[in-house]
Structure formats: C-alpha cells, structure tokens
Scaffold this motif. Structure first.
Motif, PDB file in Angstrom:
ATOM      1  N   ALA A 167       0.866  -1.177   0.000  1.00  0.00           N
ATOM      2  CA  ALA A 167       0.000   0.000   0.000  1.00  0.00           C
ATOM      3  C   ALA A 167       0.902   1.227   0.000  1.00  0.00           C
ATOM      4  CB  ALA A 167      -0.917   0.025   1.221  1.00  0.00           C
ATOM      5  N   VAL A 168       0.317   2.351  -0.393  1.00  0.00           N
ATOM      6  CA  VAL A 168       1.032   3.625  -0.309  1.00  0.00           C
ATOM      7  C   VAL A 168       0.248   4.491   0.676  1.00  0.00           C
ATOM      8  CG1 VAL A 168       1.620   5.747  -1.562  1.00  0.00           C
ATOM      9  CG2 VAL A 168       2.058   3.502  -2.604  1.00  0.00           C
ATOM     10  N   VAL A 169       0.896   4.825   1.795  1.00  0.00           N
ATOM     11  CA  VAL A 169       0.229   5.546   2.879  1.00  0.00           C
ATOM     12  C   VAL A 169       0.728   6.988   2.899  1.00  0.00           C
ATOM     13  CG1 VAL A 169      -0.196   5.631   5.360  1.00  0.00           C
ATOM     14  CG2 VAL A 169       0.101   3.402   4.209  1.00  0.00           C
ATOM     15  N   VAL A 170      -0.199   7.934   2.769  1.00  0.00           N
ATOM     16  CA  VAL A 170       0.186   9.338   2.634  1.00  0.00           C
ATOM     17  C   VAL A 170      -0.346  10.167   3.798  1.00  0.00           C
ATOM     18  CG1 VAL A 170      -0.053  11.417   1.211  1.00  0.00           C
ATOM     19  CG2 VAL A 170       0.298   9.184   0.128  1.00  0.00           C
ATOM     20  N   ALA A 201      -8.315   7.517  -3.377  1.00  0.00           N
ATOM     21  CA  ALA A 201      -7.692   7.184  -2.100  1.00  0.00           C
ATOM     22  C   ALA A 201      -8.726   6.614  -1.135  1.00  0.00           C
ATOM     23  CB  ALA A 201      -7.052   8.426  -1.499  1.00  0.00           C
ATOM     24  N   VAL A 202      -8.277   5.715  -0.266  1.00  0.00           N
ATOM     25  CA  VAL A 202      -9.046   5.307   0.906  1.00  0.00           C
ATOM     26  C   VAL A 202      -8.663   6.295   2.009  1.00  0.00           C
ATOM     27  CG1 VAL A 202      -9.473   3.485   2.584  1.00  0.00           C
ATOM     28  CG2 VAL A 202      -8.915   2.896   0.201  1.00  0.00           C
ATOM     29  N   VAL A 203      -9.631   7.091   2.459  1.00  0.00           N
ATOM     30  CA  VAL A 203      -9.318   8.149   3.422  1.00  0.00           C
ATOM     31  C   VAL A 203      -9.643   7.662   4.827  1.00  0.00           C
ATOM     32  CG1 VAL A 203      -9.686  10.541   4.071  1.00  0.00           C
ATOM     33  CG2 VAL A 203      -9.846   9.865   1.668  1.00  0.00           C
ATOM     34  N   LEU A 204      -8.603   7.526   5.662  1.00  0.00           N
ATOM     35  CA  LEU A 204      -8.815   6.967   6.998  1.00  0.00           C
ATOM     36  C   LEU A 204      -8.735   8.052   8.067  1.00  0.00           C
ATOM     37  CD1 LEU A 204      -7.082   3.527   6.535  1.00  0.00           C
ATOM     38  CD2 LEU A 204      -9.501   4.069   6.585  1.00  0.00           C
ATOM     39  N   GLY A 205      -9.451   9.143   7.843  1.00  0.00           N
ATOM     40  CA  GLY A 205      -9.628  10.180   8.855  1.00  0.00           C
ATOM     41  C   GLY A 205     -11.100  10.561   8.855  1.00  0.00           C
ATOM     42  N   LYS A 206     -11.519  11.292   9.898  1.00  0.00           N
ATOM     43  CA  LYS A 206     -12.869  11.861   9.869  1.00  0.00           C
ATOM     44  C   LYS A 206     -12.998  12.731   8.628  1.00  0.00           C
ATOM     45  CE  LYS A 206     -12.343  13.973  13.826  1.00  0.00           C
ATOM     46  NZ  LYS A 206     -12.659  14.961  14.867  1.00  0.00           N
ATOM     47  N   PRO A 207     -14.118  12.832   7.963  1.00  0.00           N
ATOM     48  CA  PRO A 207     -15.390  12.176   8.249  1.00  0.00           C
ATOM     49  C   PRO A 207     -15.598  10.911   7.431  1.00  0.00           C
ATOM     50  CG  PRO A 207     -15.733  13.863   6.622  1.00  0.00           C
ATOM     51  CD  PRO A 207     -14.238  13.796   6.866  1.00  0.00           C
ATOM     52  N   ASN A 208     -14.523  10.246   7.015  1.00  0.00           N
ATOM     53  CA  ASN A 208     -14.681   9.095   6.130  1.00  0.00           C
ATOM     54  C   ASN A 208     -15.328   7.906   6.840  1.00  0.00           C
ATOM     55  OD1 ASN A 208     -13.491   6.580   4.591  1.00  0.00           O
ATOM     56  ND2 ASN A 208     -13.477   8.339   3.221  1.00  0.00           N
ATOM     57  N   VAL A 233      -2.578  -1.837  -5.679  1.00  0.00           N
ATOM     58  CA  VAL A 233      -1.967  -1.226  -4.499  1.00  0.00           C
ATOM     59  C   VAL A 233      -2.838  -0.058  -4.034  1.00  0.00           C
ATOM     60  CG1 VAL A 233       0.048   0.027  -3.631  1.00  0.00           C
ATOM     61  CG2 VAL A 233       0.350  -1.891  -5.218  1.00  0.00           C
ATOM     62  N   PRO A 234      -3.413  -0.142  -2.815  1.00  0.00           N
ATOM     63  CA  PRO A 234      -4.282   0.958  -2.389  1.00  0.00           C
ATOM     64  C   PRO A 234      -3.492   2.210  -2.007  1.00  0.00           C
ATOM     65  CG  PRO A 234      -4.190  -0.727  -0.677  1.00  0.00           C
ATOM     66  CD  PRO A 234      -3.397  -1.257  -1.847  1.00  0.00           C
ATOM     67  N   LEU A 235      -4.087   3.341  -2.335  1.00  0.00           N
ATOM     68  CA  LEU A 235      -3.583   4.640  -1.893  1.00  0.00           C
ATOM     69  C   LEU A 235      -4.353   4.997  -0.624  1.00  0.00           C
ATOM     70  CD1 LEU A 235      -2.193   7.422  -2.114  1.00  0.00           C
ATOM     71  CD2 LEU A 235      -3.921   8.058  -3.822  1.00  0.00           C
ATOM     72  N   VAL A 236      -3.658   4.980   0.503  1.00  0.00           N
ATOM     73  CA  VAL A 236      -4.291   5.212   1.803  1.00  0.00           C
ATOM     74  C   VAL A 236      -3.944   6.622   2.271  1.00  0.00           C
ATOM     75  CG1 VAL A 236      -4.367   4.495   4.219  1.00  0.00           C
ATOM     76  CG2 VAL A 236      -4.219   2.769   2.402  1.00  0.00           C
ATOM     77  N   ALA A 237      -4.955   7.453   2.460  1.00  0.00           N
ATOM     78  CA  ALA A 237      -4.746   8.830   2.901  1.00  0.00           C
ATOM     79  C   ALA A 237      -5.078   8.948   4.383  1.00  0.00           C
ATOM     80  CB  ALA A 237      -5.622   9.782   2.096  1.00  0.00           C
ATOM     81  N   LEU A 238      -4.167   9.546   5.134  1.00  0.00           N
ATOM     82  CA  LEU A 238      -4.404   9.760   6.563  1.00  0.00           C
ATOM     83  C   LEU A 238      -5.221  11.026   6.807  1.00  0.00           C
ATOM     84  CD1 LEU A 238      -0.939   8.738   8.010  1.00  0.00           C
ATOM     85  CD2 LEU A 238      -2.978   7.347   7.653  1.00  0.00           C
ATOM     86  N   LEU A 246       2.546   3.162  -6.877  1.00  0.00           N
ATOM     87  CA  LEU A 246       1.136   2.918  -7.198  1.00  0.00           C
ATOM     88  C   LEU A 246       0.992   2.387  -8.618  1.00  0.00           C
ATOM     89  CD1 LEU A 246      -0.345   6.108  -5.527  1.00  0.00           C
ATOM     90  CD2 LEU A 246      -0.885   3.747  -4.874  1.00  0.00           C
ATOM     91  N   MET A 247       1.743   2.971  -9.551  1.00  0.00           N
ATOM     92  CA  MET A 247       1.637   2.540 -10.944  1.00  0.00           C
ATOM     93  C   MET A 247       2.213   1.139 -11.138  1.00  0.00           C
ATOM     94  SD  MET A 247       0.027   4.963 -12.495  1.00  0.00           S
ATOM     95  CE  MET A 247       0.336   5.039 -14.267  1.00  0.00           C
ATOM     96  N   ALA A 248       3.123   0.724 -10.253  1.00  0.00           N
ATOM     97  CA  ALA A 248       3.738  -0.595 -10.385  1.00  0.00           C
ATOM     98  C   ALA A 248       2.760  -1.712 -10.031  1.00  0.00           C
ATOM     99  CB  ALA A 248       4.987  -0.686  -9.508  1.00  0.00           C
TER     100      ALA A 248
END
Lengths: 270, 270
Positions: free
Chosen positions: A118-121, A182-189, A146-151, A140-142
């Motif tokens: 994963a790529v965690v940003v 992106a999968v956003v793992l902060g409020k309000p997601n 691969v999920p793009l995880v946004a904090l 991500l392109m490779a």
C-alpha cells in the motif's frame, strides 16, 4: 434522538475536551465518569503529525487521564485497516514520529521503488520533494491493486510563518496522476468511523460520536450509522443548527454527556 | 463537413507532420503550399518544455521551414491570454527555457510571496519541492482573483528511468488546496483554441484544426467552434471512427490538406 441511548462513545478532542489552551469546564469529570462507569469509549482525532503518546501527554495537561490505546488517530485506524485487508509492506509517506506506529506491518524500505502493499500518505511537509512524490506515484503505478491510503484530506493549515499545504493536496495529486481514488482513513470518512466502532467491539448503531463540527463529526458519523451529537463549544456556531445536518442531540458541552447517556431528561435535547 | 471550406488552419505537429523520427510523406510540400497560397495557419503543440525556436529547429530537421511566430505552444497562448486579461507580474512555475517567453509581462521575482498577477504552472519536474509548491499556493491564497494558469494537465510521461509526474498532478494539488479551477491553456481546452484562432485574425467557424488525436484535437476543436479534421497518421486507429466524435473530414494524411481546403472532391471525406 434514538429510542435507546448509545452504549459506546467516540469523543473528538479539540473543541470538545479543550478549546485552544483551555480545558472545557467539566470535561475531565465527564471523561472520568465514562471511565468509572466502564462505558466503552475512544478519543478520535485527525492529527497525523503526533503519535498517540503525544496526544495522551496533551490531554494530561488539561487534567484528562487517558490510556494510549483509547486514542484513535488516522495512523492507528490505518494500521487496523491494513491489517484487516491483509496488507503488509506499506510504503510510508508520513512523518518519522508516526512511521514507528506501522512497525508491525514491516514497512517497505525508503529506497524501494516496487513491492509496496500500500502507499500511505500523511503530512510530510517540507519532505515532499519531487523524488518523494514521484516515488509514491511509481509504487502505485507498479501495482494496479496497491491501495492509496490517505491519513487525511486537509487542504492546508496555518503555521506561524503562513499557510502551509497539508496532506490533502498531495493525495489529490496522486489520485489524479494514477486515476485511483484514495481510501481516506480520517474523519469524516466512513472507513474511519467503521474502524473506530470495531475498536470498541460494538456496532455502529450502539455508538455515539460527540463533536463540535456539524459536518465532519456529526454528519460523518451519522452517514456511517452512528448517533451524532453536537456540543456548543469549540467551532460551534448557532448557524450549524440551520443547515441540512440534524444532530441526534445538541449538548451545551461534553460535561452534559454522562447525564445524556443515562437518559436524564435535563441533559440537552434534539 | 461544412458547406464552405475553412480559410485558416491549425496544424498539430507530432503524428501529423512527423511520426517519431520520420517526416510524414508530403507534409513538407503541404506546408509549403499553405505558405505559398497565403493561407493563415499556425502550428500548435502542447509542449511546455521547449521554446518556439526549438520547435522550429525540430521541424527544420523534417524539411519544414516554419517561422517562429507561427508556432503556438501553451506558453505562447498563456502570454497572449494574460495580455488579453490585462494581467502583469505573473509568478512563473515553468522551466527556465520557457520562462524567458514571459519577459514582456514583467514576471514576479522568484522570492516574492505576494503580488502575483497570476500563477502560471508548467512541468517544473525535479524543481517541485515543498517550498516551491507552497509558494504557488500562498500566492494564490493571497489574492482571491489571482488566476491559476495551467500550461497543461498531463498526468505523467515516460522518462528513460521510468514514469515521471507531469504538470497536471501539481495543478490538481493547487486546485484542491485553493478551491479554485485552473485556466488550462493547452489542447483540448477551449481557451487554447480561442487564442489560437485570434492569433490568425479569424473567427472559430473559419478555422480548421488538423490532428491525429480524435479527442484532444478533433473533439476539442469542434467544442471551441472550429472545424475538426482527423488524419490517418500518428496515433490514429480505425476505432477512432467508431467513437462518439464525428470528424468533419478524415484525410489519409496532411498531404491531402491543400486539395481538401480548395474543395477538391478527390481529397478525403467525412
């Protein structure tokens, strides 16, 4: 207002337990009451620049005694989400202070250009040079899965020397360049609230989110199936009650929460 | 196909006049014919990394003798657009080789954090560090009417060492952070075609765009009110004729353009 009061509680920090440098009167007593009564609860914050122990330290300064494991940051939620997905070897684009919290997931070495699970940003701040953002892009392109995880998706913040871009700008750059959401793992997601509810061992309908932000806290929680309670402290303004969001209850402050949870009719209302 | 053939011509370069390292047969003769007959024409390209003289040099290698002032790049179009808006003091986030083309607009010094008449974003590549992107952001936030001018929205390109982020990713980061839409002065943006048509001293209905990209060239031009002609060279594939875009004409190559302009029935068709 729900017929049955929630069994578990998620508490926003800034604006609910303290405002600026001052504790909200009665906040420490309210939290102590939850702890004494064994009410399942977590403290939720969107901060990505501080590890949990720093949040605990800050709350202690306001007279709140809190366990580290009761603090949920986007970092903590991301670790739990990645574990639930069976992802290891995340490539971390987060400050060093928070990178340590991903240790159990065996993060990718900082020079690897492939093999990320994963790529965690998060908010890398000054460390966002071209090579760093391009490395996140290539990882991500490779791998198409691969999920793009946004904090977080905060646009900017006000530093002493002026406005500064936050993680959201870089998340959007990567979303656009890769064509991936992106999968956003902060409020309000919803994914953030779902993971927080799981951490309490409850279902969404059994949990109340208490916050001062009618959109991020109350509406976000309601969309994830939680009860959403607004407090009249922090960023609250009366106009919040004129908008499209209907809080399940509005309390003068978090000090009224214990009584509201037990159904005391004197404590706030819808 | 329009009743009356267009009076002016916009010509795409790559895929129309040359493909890779080879000239399209008859391209040089077709261009010479336009020049000899006094047909108003411009060569349009989305390149932002090369100034006009470099484009002229490249065309000369394919036997095409072209004047610098007949080459329209997003940089040239941006300068004309800014002049038309009465904007001076643009803050430039473009490669040094193209920055010189903005000289007449009295660009903002590279260390100024306010006072920009516009923020112009191209492919800065390695030079995109945090301080640079944040400076672009602050300049935009310092003035609610400061336009964000994008020289393109390309996502990435393939460099010898791998994929590299292009200007589009940074444009999106700034759009998101500022909540402002960019003015995109490259194909297929209407503002690009409108400025190109003005440069010819004609109206959109009098001008044909000739390209090998059914979306960026043909559809983009048609949306701006131009005639759109597709050539069967470069990136053309027969599937381009099965999609939603209907070219006004399809020519085997640019070699057929002079005859088509004079209405010769033997030259291509719809």
């Amino acid at each position: 207002m729900p017929d049955r009061r929630p069994r578990g509680v998620l508490l926003d920090l800034d604006g609910v337990l303290y405002v600026g440098d001052a504790a909200v009167p009665g906040a420490a007593e309210a939290v102590a009451s939850l702890q004494r009564d064994g009410v399942p609860h977590c403290f939720v914050t969107n901060t990505t620049s501080r590890p949990r122990w720093a949040v605990v330290d800050k709350l202690a300064r306001f007279g709140l005694t809190v366990d580290e494991e009761d603090v949920l940051t986007p970092v903590v939620v991301a670790v739990q989400w990645l574990q639930a997905q069976g992802v290891t070897r995340p490539a971390l684009f987060v400050p060093a202070a928070t990178a340590a919290e991903f240790a159990a997931l065996d993060p990718l070495p900082a020079d690897a250009e492939e093999g990320a699970g994963a790529v965690v940003v998060g908010d890398l701040g000054e460390a966002w040079d071209f090579a760093t953002l391009n490395r996140a892009f290539r990882l991500l392109m490779a791998g198409p899965d691969v999920p793009l995880v946004a904090l977080g998706t905060t646009r900017y913040w006000r530093a002493p020397d002026g406005l500064r871009l936050d993680a959201g700008a870089y998340v959007r750059a990567l979303e656009y360049a890769t064509g991936r959401d992106a999968v956003v793992l902060g409020k309000p997601n919803p994914a953030f609230y779902a993971t927080a509810v799981e951490a309490l061992g409850l279902s969404p309908g059994e949990v109340v989110m208490v916050g001062d932000d009618v959109r991020g806290d109350v509406e976000g929680a309601q969309r994830a199936g939680l009860t959403g309670v607004l407090v009249r402290t922090g960023k609250f303004t009366p106009a919040d009650l004129q908008g499209p969001v209907r809080p399940d209850a509005v309390l003068d402050s978090v000090a009224d929460l214990p009584a509201w949870l037990t159904g005391d009719p004197a404590a706030g209302g819808g």
